[in-house]
Design an enzyme around this catalytic site. Structure first.
Site, short mmCIF file in Angstrom:
data_model
loop_
_atom_site.label_atom_id
_atom_site.label_comp_id
_atom_site.label_asym_id
_atom_site.label_seq_id
_atom_site.Cartn_x
_atom_site.Cartn_y
_atom_site.Cartn_z
CG ASP A 190 44.27 24.72 21.11
OD1 ASP A 190 45.27 25.23 21.68
OD2 ASP A 190 43.10 24.93 21.48
CD GLU A 220 44.27 29.74 25.18
OE1 GLU A 220 43.96 30.64 25.97
OE2 GLU A 220 43.95 29.80 23.97
N1 BES Z 1 46.47 34.10 23.27
C1 BES Z 1 45.09 34.42 23.51
C2 BES Z 1 44.91 35.40 24.63
C3 BES Z 1 45.54 36.77 24.48
C4 BES Z 1 45.81 37.32 23.24
C5 BES Z 1 45.81 37.48 25.61
C6 BES Z 1 46.38 38.57 23.15
C7 BES Z 1 46.37 38.73 25.53
C8 BES Z 1 46.66 39.28 24.29
C9 BES Z 1 44.34 33.14 23.82
O1 BES Z 1 44.65 32.12 22.91
C10 BES Z 1 42.84 33.40 23.69
O2 BES Z 1 42.40 33.55 22.60
N2 BES Z 1 42.11 33.45 24.82
C11 BES Z 1 40.68 33.57 24.79
C12 BES Z 1 40.05 32.91 25.98
C13 BES Z 1 39.84 31.42 25.87
C14 BES Z 1 39.06 30.91 27.08
C15 BES Z 1 39.16 31.00 24.60
C16 BES Z 1 40.24 35.02 24.83
O3 BES Z 1 40.94 35.89 25.38
O4 BES Z 1 39.15 35.28 24.30
MN MN Z 2 46.70 31.96 22.59
MN MN Z 3 43.47 32.41 21.04
#
Ligand code: BES
Ligand code: MN
Ligand code: MN
Length: 461
Positions: A88, A158
């Protein structure tokens, strides 16, 4: 390894074409209008897992978007790697800021990527990155070089909190049994800096509603006597962080892990250029918690940020009004040993406490996730380090990221295994923003590095 490397080189163009197919489907999990596209993406992912030579490939339905699973068990006595990723993507808005269509991938040269970068929503987060694993496994299976068992689990929620994946892993512990989880959904510390992410921040996310009078009021007739919820909310928010960048909520820092001087010195080995950093994002100066470097502020220290604030009149022209209500969305990034539920509750009780008597404050806890660390002495880290050191030709370093992947802490709790975050993205990929992109070199570097992870991990096991 030679055969695997040759295979990858020979099929580069096809790998890119296939990734483009995946990028063309708008798999936006947050928006129910894209439900069919979510199913199409899951289907295509399934097709690619089968094509890679995986077995038992299936689409597992959940109450939300489905999970794609597949495995290749060659010998029960060998270790098992579980690959996790997400198909996604974030909504592409604001559309007008894209230079090309978000779901029509194109390769363009950039300053950072003279050999081209793939521009599309999801190119780096996370379709391009999980697809590296699909292609690496294909190359290993095709060339009889897979040294251990592998399972794939690619989810579709995710970006909206992985709610149903949580249930899925609790109900399928045996199916998902593994020795190590391998994930590419993070960044390198820089394009030519081989580096492995050994920490993710946790998250607490709240939504605030402040209510004053029972209706919008004339700001002349009532102004001066009645509470203005927007003024009150702004005031309350501005008191949350002091002049030293310290968060004022009592108890907020109680469980924060303090790194040793030795650990901080290790972290400081990651090259960082402040001038370049500021220039890249167009700011004149940085700010943050006193006593910490930029890298520390964005990784080992907790933060509090307003993500959105609204209320009152925001249409064209002027309207003299004291609104009845004001709203804000606030997130806190948490670091090891802080607990998301505990922090959310601390925030809520403090925010309700500081509210003046003239307004009603309602604080709703939206979601959260726990922070995560991977010890640099763990076999998974050591295998990833050796793999990256091999393909980059210089020693890989550990670094902590500021982002969050809440399911990783849950993997540890439920499946009792560690995750290795071997990401190949860059901060300049601008994930979640317009013009998201993923370097073509990064994509192939990932495909090339992954088989070495399997080799070294199996040798160490
Ligand atoms: N892949 C990201 C997280 C990420 C990106 C971690 C770059 C470290 C470096 C993930 O898809 C994301 O966007 N996570 C969200 C949290 C989620 C609960 C929506 C975030 O970190 O805001
Ligand atoms: Mn991600
Ligand atoms: Mn993300």
């Amino acid at each position: 390894m030679d055969k695997v490397n040759t295979y990858i080189k020979e099929h580069q163009q096809r790998f890119l074409d296939e990734l483009f197919e995946l990028l063309k489907i708008p798999s936006i999990s947050a928006d129910s209008r894209y439900k069919d596209d979510m199913l199409k993406t899951a289907d295509l992912t399934k097709k690619f897992l089968i094509q890679a030579g995986l077995e038992n490939v299936e689409i597992c339905s959940t109450e939300g978007h489905p999970i794609v699973y597949g495995d290749k068990i060659i010998d029960k006595n060998l270790p098992t790697v579980l690959v996790y990723g997400h198909y996604d993507v974030q909504p592409p808005d604001p559309l007008e800021l894209w230079d090309s269509e978000p779901f029509e991938p194109v390769i363009k040269e950039t300053e950072i990527h003279p050999n081209g970068a793939i521009f599309a929503r999801g190119a780096s987060d996370d379709k391009g990155q999980f697809f590296m694993h699909v292609k690496a496994i294909e190359a290993m299976i095709e060339n009889d070089s897979l040294p251990c068992n592998v399972k794939f689990m690619i989810e579709g929620e995710e970006e909206i909190g992985s709610e149903h994946l949580g249930t899925f892993i609790k109900e399928n512990k045996e199916k998902l049994e593994n020795d190590i989880i391998l994930i590419s959904d993070t960044t390198l510390a820089g394009k030519d800096i081989p580096s492995i992410c050994v920490g993710l921040r946790g998250l607490s996310y709240v939504e605030i509603e402040v209510e004053g009078a029972n209706r919008d009021m004339h700001s002349g007739i009532y102004g001066g006597a009645v509470p203005n919820p927007i003024n009150v909310l702004s005031d309350m928010i501005s008191g949350l962080i002091d002049d030293n960048g310290h968060i004022n909520i009592p108890g907020f820092y109680d469980d924060v892990e303090e790194l040793t001087e030795q650990e901080r010195r290790e972290m400081a080995k990651i090259p960082f250029d402040l001038e370049k950093y500021k220039k890249a994002i167009g700011i004149k100066d940085i700010q943050g918690e006193k006593g910490f470097s930029t890298n520390e502020r964005t990784s080992i220290r907790p933060t509090l940020d307003v993500n959105g604030i609204w209320g009152g009149y925001t249409g064209e022209g002027a309207k003299t009004v004291i609104p009845s209500k004001a709203f804000a969305k606030i997130s806190m990034r948490l670091v090891p040993h802080q607990n998301s539920e505990k922090i959310s509750k601390l925030f809520k009780s403090y925010f309700e406490k500081i509210a003046p008597n003239s307004v009603r404050v309602n604080c709703q806890i939206l979601h959260g996730g726990q922070p995560y660390v991977l010890p640099v002495t763990s076999p998974g880290y050591l295998a990833a380090k050796e793999a990256m050191t091999t393909t980059f030709g210089k020693e890989a370093l550990p670094y902590r990221s500021g982002g969050s992947i809440p399911i990783v802490a849950l993997f540890e709790e439920v499946l009792e295994s560690k995750s290795v975050l071997m990401g190949f993205g860059l901060n300049s990929d601008v994930i979640h923003s317009p013009n998201e992109n993923f370097g073509v070199d990064n994509f192939f570097k990932g495909i090339e590095t992954i088989p070495y992870f399997y080799k070294y991990y199996s040798e160490k096991f």
